[in-house]
Scaffold this active site. Sequence first.
Site, PDB file in Angstrom:
ATOM      1  N   ASN A 159      51.394  -4.089  16.135  1.00 50.22           N
ATOM      2  CA  ASN A 159      50.261  -3.543  16.861  1.00 50.22           C
ATOM      3  C   ASN A 159      49.090  -3.252  15.925  1.00 50.22           C
ATOM      4  O   ASN A 159      48.063  -3.902  15.951  1.00 50.22           O
ATOM      5  CB  ASN A 159      50.689  -2.273  17.608  1.00 50.22           C
ATOM      6  CG  ASN A 159      49.653  -1.771  18.609  1.00 50.22           C
ATOM      7  OD1 ASN A 159      49.992  -1.132  19.596  1.00 50.22           O
ATOM      8  ND2 ASN A 159      48.374  -2.049  18.419  1.00 50.22           N
ATOM      9  N   THR A 160      49.301  -2.281  15.020  1.00 49.37           N
ATOM     10  CA  THR A 160      48.204  -1.810  14.181  1.00 49.37           C
ATOM     11  C   THR A 160      47.586  -2.925  13.340  1.00 49.37           C
ATOM     12  O   THR A 160      46.360  -2.984  13.185  1.00 49.37           O
ATOM     13  CB  THR A 160      48.709  -0.683  13.247  1.00 49.37           C
ATOM     14  OG1 THR A 160      49.449   0.266  14.035  1.00 49.37           O
ATOM     15  CG2 THR A 160      47.555   0.040  12.589  1.00 49.37           C
ATOM     16  N   LYS A 181      61.748  -0.523  25.295  1.00 49.79           N
ATOM     17  CA  LYS A 181      61.756  -0.396  23.837  1.00 49.79           C
ATOM     18  C   LYS A 181      62.107   1.048  23.537  1.00 49.79           C
ATOM     19  O   LYS A 181      61.285   1.951  23.726  1.00 49.79           O
ATOM     20  CB  LYS A 181      60.388  -0.753  23.254  1.00 49.79           C
ATOM     21  CG  LYS A 181      60.310  -0.580  21.756  1.00 49.79           C
ATOM     22  CD  LYS A 181      58.907  -0.780  21.229  1.00 49.79           C
ATOM     23  CE  LYS A 181      58.806  -0.212  19.829  1.00 49.79           C
ATOM     24  NZ  LYS A 181      57.464  -0.312  19.271  1.00 49.79           N
ATOM     25  N   ALA A 200      57.614  -2.991  13.718  1.00 46.30           N
ATOM     26  CA  ALA A 200      56.848  -1.986  12.971  1.00 46.30           C
ATOM     27  C   ALA A 200      56.757  -2.255  11.478  1.00 46.30           C
ATOM     28  O   ALA A 200      57.666  -2.798  10.865  1.00 46.30           O
ATOM     29  CB  ALA A 200      57.416  -0.575  13.172  1.00 46.30           C
ATOM     30  N   GLY A 201      55.602  -1.862  10.935  1.00 50.08           N
ATOM     31  CA  GLY A 201      55.414  -1.847   9.492  1.00 50.08           C
ATOM     32  C   GLY A 201      54.740  -3.071   8.910  1.00 50.08           C
ATOM     33  O   GLY A 201      54.454  -3.095   7.716  1.00 50.08           O
ATOM     34  N   GLY A 235      52.905   1.628  11.514  1.00 53.93           N
ATOM     35  CA  GLY A 235      51.500   1.759  11.151  1.00 53.93           C
ATOM     36  C   GLY A 235      51.222   1.735   9.664  1.00 53.93           C
ATOM     37  O   GLY A 235      50.074   1.902   9.256  1.00 53.93           O
TER      38      GLY A 235
END
Lengths: 257, 65
Positions: free
Chosen positions: A206-207, A96, A184-185, A157
């Site tokens: 993830n977050t 990645k 992301a996001g 995040g």
Amino acid sequence: MRSFYGTDLPNGLMLGTALYPSPAILADAFRRSGAAVATVSLRRESGQDRAGQDFWTLIQGLGVHVLPNTAGCHSVKEAVTTAHMAREVFGTKWVKLEVIGEEDTLQPDVFALVEAARILSEDGFQVFPYCTEDLVVADRLLRAGCEVLMPWGAPIGSGQGLNNIFGLRAMRAHFPDVPLVIDAGLGLPSQAAQAMEIGYDAVLLNTAVAKAGDPVAMAEAFALAIRAGQLAAQAGPMEPRDMAAPSTPVIGQAFLT
Amino acid sequence: MKIELNGAPLETSATTVDALLSEAGYDGAVVATARNGDFVPRAARAGEALREGDRIEILAPMKGG
């Protein structure tokens, strides 16, 4: 579902491994969601501290595909060296590729990204580039050897979802055969469903899971949303329209006034 | 000689990357190495000589997003 460098995945959930309350909760999140890809990284560790070794044993036990990242890299050289180190440690050609260009938004440096992608692709890596929804950059990445594109939904995040739905739709339409991943996001499962509904192949997050009150339940919620969105895309969504259109037949309606 | 290991100064008697790994306690650990910003593959560590002032990175698996 489109394959990722020849690998077919059982679902569209790629899950990060950072920020969980504990390793046990991390493992449960993967098991409950069925996420088939785990992102990992490389960091400094002293010879006496074996936390990284324990972490790697845990990830290997999950039986998932591993996608090492180049998080924190700001230059072509850093990213390329990190990718080589990751390939040796994790035993995979997947990477990645992140080359960060701006600190407030963690926006990718797309110029360095294209260059690093070219170098790594020529060296046998299978690159998953963290990019923006810019069509010209996407085209350059494909020409550099990438066979997957990973545009951001919103800054890493931030949990804001798909900030530029028009641009992401355009990307899907412009590259109909390229596996596309929202990276992301995302903050909510509905946003992941939306990504799948517009025809994306996977989401990487993830977050949103790790920082949820109950990460394991949230991981499952994302898995269900992704499945729902994927089914919806396959089912062929209706075209929106501006004015109402009655769904109940008008013909045969009683005259009761 | 004086080198820098993972950003911290270190006085070492090791003369190769491989020997440095043993000296610093990494025997048996899954790690990747770099010398002055360039990747040093596992197979090349024994032949990779250390020089005064080298910057050595030893990286281990870590969680990531």
